[in-house]
Design an enzyme around this catalytic site. Structure first.
Site, PDB file in Angstrom:
ATOM      1  N   ASP A 153       0.845  -1.193   0.000  1.00 43.08           N
ATOM      2  CA  ASP A 153       0.000   0.000   0.000  1.00 43.08           C
ATOM      3  C   ASP A 153       0.878   1.240   0.000  1.00 43.08           C
ATOM      4  OD1 ASP A 153       0.705  -0.663   2.774  1.00 43.08           O
ATOM      5  OD2 ASP A 153      -0.514   1.087   3.289  1.00 43.08           O
ATOM      6  N   GLU A 176       0.106  -0.675   5.787  1.00 50.68           N
ATOM      7  CA  GLU A 176       1.132  -0.087   6.658  1.00 50.68           C
ATOM      8  C   GLU A 176       0.989   1.425   6.733  1.00 50.68           C
ATOM      9  OE1 GLU A 176       4.861   1.708   7.985  1.00 50.68           O
ATOM     10  OE2 GLU A 176       3.906   1.940   6.026  1.00 50.68           O
TER      11      GLU A 176
END
Length: 466
Positions: free
Chosen positions: A103, A169
């Site tokens: 991500d 994250e």
């Protein structure tokens, strides 16, 4: 010795020859806008996980490759999709867990980008795009290193490998602890490599041996029941903006150093790093002075910092002659290694309550905590990593601290207390992670892939428990 050298030479050749395809695959991942923040479309994050899983399957190394989610503790929500792959160790070899995240941060103001953020662009020896460095390059460094090892040694590969490519994250790793617990048997390893940090510079590799902790929260300051006319009541009634400004100013002294009682500092030496380098890497204009006291790196690595990262207040375009009844700000604090994040937060809250001007009402919400981390540098894996970095970059590695935080490492330590944790990265100081024009230095990536491939080869020759 001859066989060892021939294996290492083969790994070198395979790593070098695999860089073009690795960069092409990285470009394809960059094109996927996998922002996991609330309010963003979740479909690209799922698509990114599927693309990463496909790359992992194509290596042909893993017995299982799955896309999994875990619950967010205390809620009915499911976390974002993560890729989990496993390969069991054979013939007494150790197991290594390779972590990165797929991500990315939101792009912010696209007008500040010199090229489209999700269109990978080569320029001046760098690959530009959101996630090109943080941390899709980490994903591809792991994949490319594994490809090189397999090409070099073929079936003569007994090292156990687990991959954990997280999907949230940047959004706070909210389901990380649950994911570890749910998949503990699959993730258990002798060595864990977290590829989400940086290097000393574009030519010098680094092992990150200390990370500051963090706490983040929202503060609401209220002084009025409703908005009032600034002409009719200004001068007698405290507006929330004035109270907020006066309150926030108490967090720092005249040098810009944190002035909150109860926040600690770590006493540790730092390597030379001058103000000129700081100005270059941080983009500090000539007329603006640095803040704090002590060596520059001690301020970044070993001391606390407090930043106001957001504010809800009337905008300039909507400004009127009105006393604001309440103002909200987001406060982000970095905590020196050695202090618990919750203890630091308690100190900051106590300070703010004690310094609230004019009896302003304070409310605290949206708390987030991440503890600091110090690496035990005495383990055999650290020595192996230093050797591999030296061989891969051609210069000795540097042990560094990082002012940023990777809060989930505390979860790794808690779940796998016997594992040796190595924090590495593919970024150089000009990567601009989280900022417009994020980029990856191509030579740094090439060296990072080679170094990790050489580390894997070293571990593949090691007996577990030696």
């Amino acid at each position: 010795m001859t066989s060892e050298l021939s294996r290492q030479d083969a790994v070198r050749e395979a790593a070098a020859s695999g860089i073009p395809s690795a960069l092409a695959d990285l470009g394809a991942l960059v094109r996927i806008p996998s922002v996991a923040f609330p309010g963003f479309d979740e479909e690209p994050v799922q698509r990114s996980a599927e693309a990463v899983a496909a790359l992992v399957r194509e290596t042909g190394l893993f017995e299982t490759v799955d896309i999994r989610r875990s619950s967010v503790p205390g809620t009915d929500e499911q976390g974002q999709p993560a890729v989990l792959a496993t390969r069991a160790a054979r013939n007494g070899r150790p197991t290594i867990l390779l972590y990165a995240h797929h991500d990315v941060q939101p792009v912010g103001d696209e007008a500040l980008w010199q090229s489209p953020p999700f269109e990978p662009t080569l320029r001046d020896g760098r690959l530009y795009g959101r996630g090109a460095a943080d941390d899709k390059a980490g994903v591809m460094a792991h994949v490319a290193a594994l490809r090189a090892l397999k090409e070099a040694v073929g079936d003569d590969f007994d090292l156990g490998v687990a991959l954990f490519f997280e999907g949230e994250e940047e959004a706070g790793s909210k389901s990380f602890a649950s994911f570890l617990s749910d998949n503990a048997d699959a993730l258990r390893a002798d060595v864990i490599v977290v590829a989400d940090s940086g290097n000393w510079d574009a030519k010098t590799p680094a092992l990150t041996v200390s990370l500051r902790g963090n706490t983040r929260f929202t503060l609401r300051v209220k002084t009025l029941e409703h908005a009032s006319h600034s002409g009719m009541f200004g001068g007698a009634v405290p507006d929330a903006m004035m109270a907020t400004v006066k309150l926030l100013a108490t967090l720092w002294d005249d040098d810009g150093a944190v002035a909150v009682a109860g926040l600690t500092e770590r006493d540790a030496a730092t390597p030379p790093y001058g103000e000129e380098t700081l100005r270059d890497e941080a983009g500090l204009p000539a007329g603006v002075t640095p803040i704090g006291r002590g060596t520059i790196l001690s301020r970044i690595w070993n001391k606390p910092s407090i930043t106001v990262t957001g504010i809800d207040a009337p905008t300039v375009v909507n400004a009127s002659n009105t006393l604001s009844p309440e103002i909200s700000v987001v406060i982000s604090a970095r905590i020196a290694p050695g202090q618990r994040a919750r203890d630091a937060y308690d100190a900051i809250e106590a300070h703010l309550r004690a310094h609230a001007p004019f009896g302003a009402e304070l409310a605290f919400s949206d708390h987030d905590f991440g503890d600091a981390f110090l690496v035990d540098t005495s383990g055999w894996a650290v020595q192996a990593a230093r050797e591999a970095l030296h061989e891969g970059y051609g210069v000795e590695s540097v042990d560094i601290g990082v002012g940023g935080s990777i809060p989930f490492i505390a979860d790794l330590v808690r779940e796998f207390p016997g594992a040796q944790i190595l924090v590495t990265g593919v970024e150089d100081p000009h990567a601009k992670a989280h900022s417009p024009n994020e980029s990856l230095h191509l030579e740094t990536f090439r060296h990072a892939v080679l170094s990790e491939a050489l580390l894997l080869e070293k571990l593949d020759r090691r007996q577990a428990g030696e």
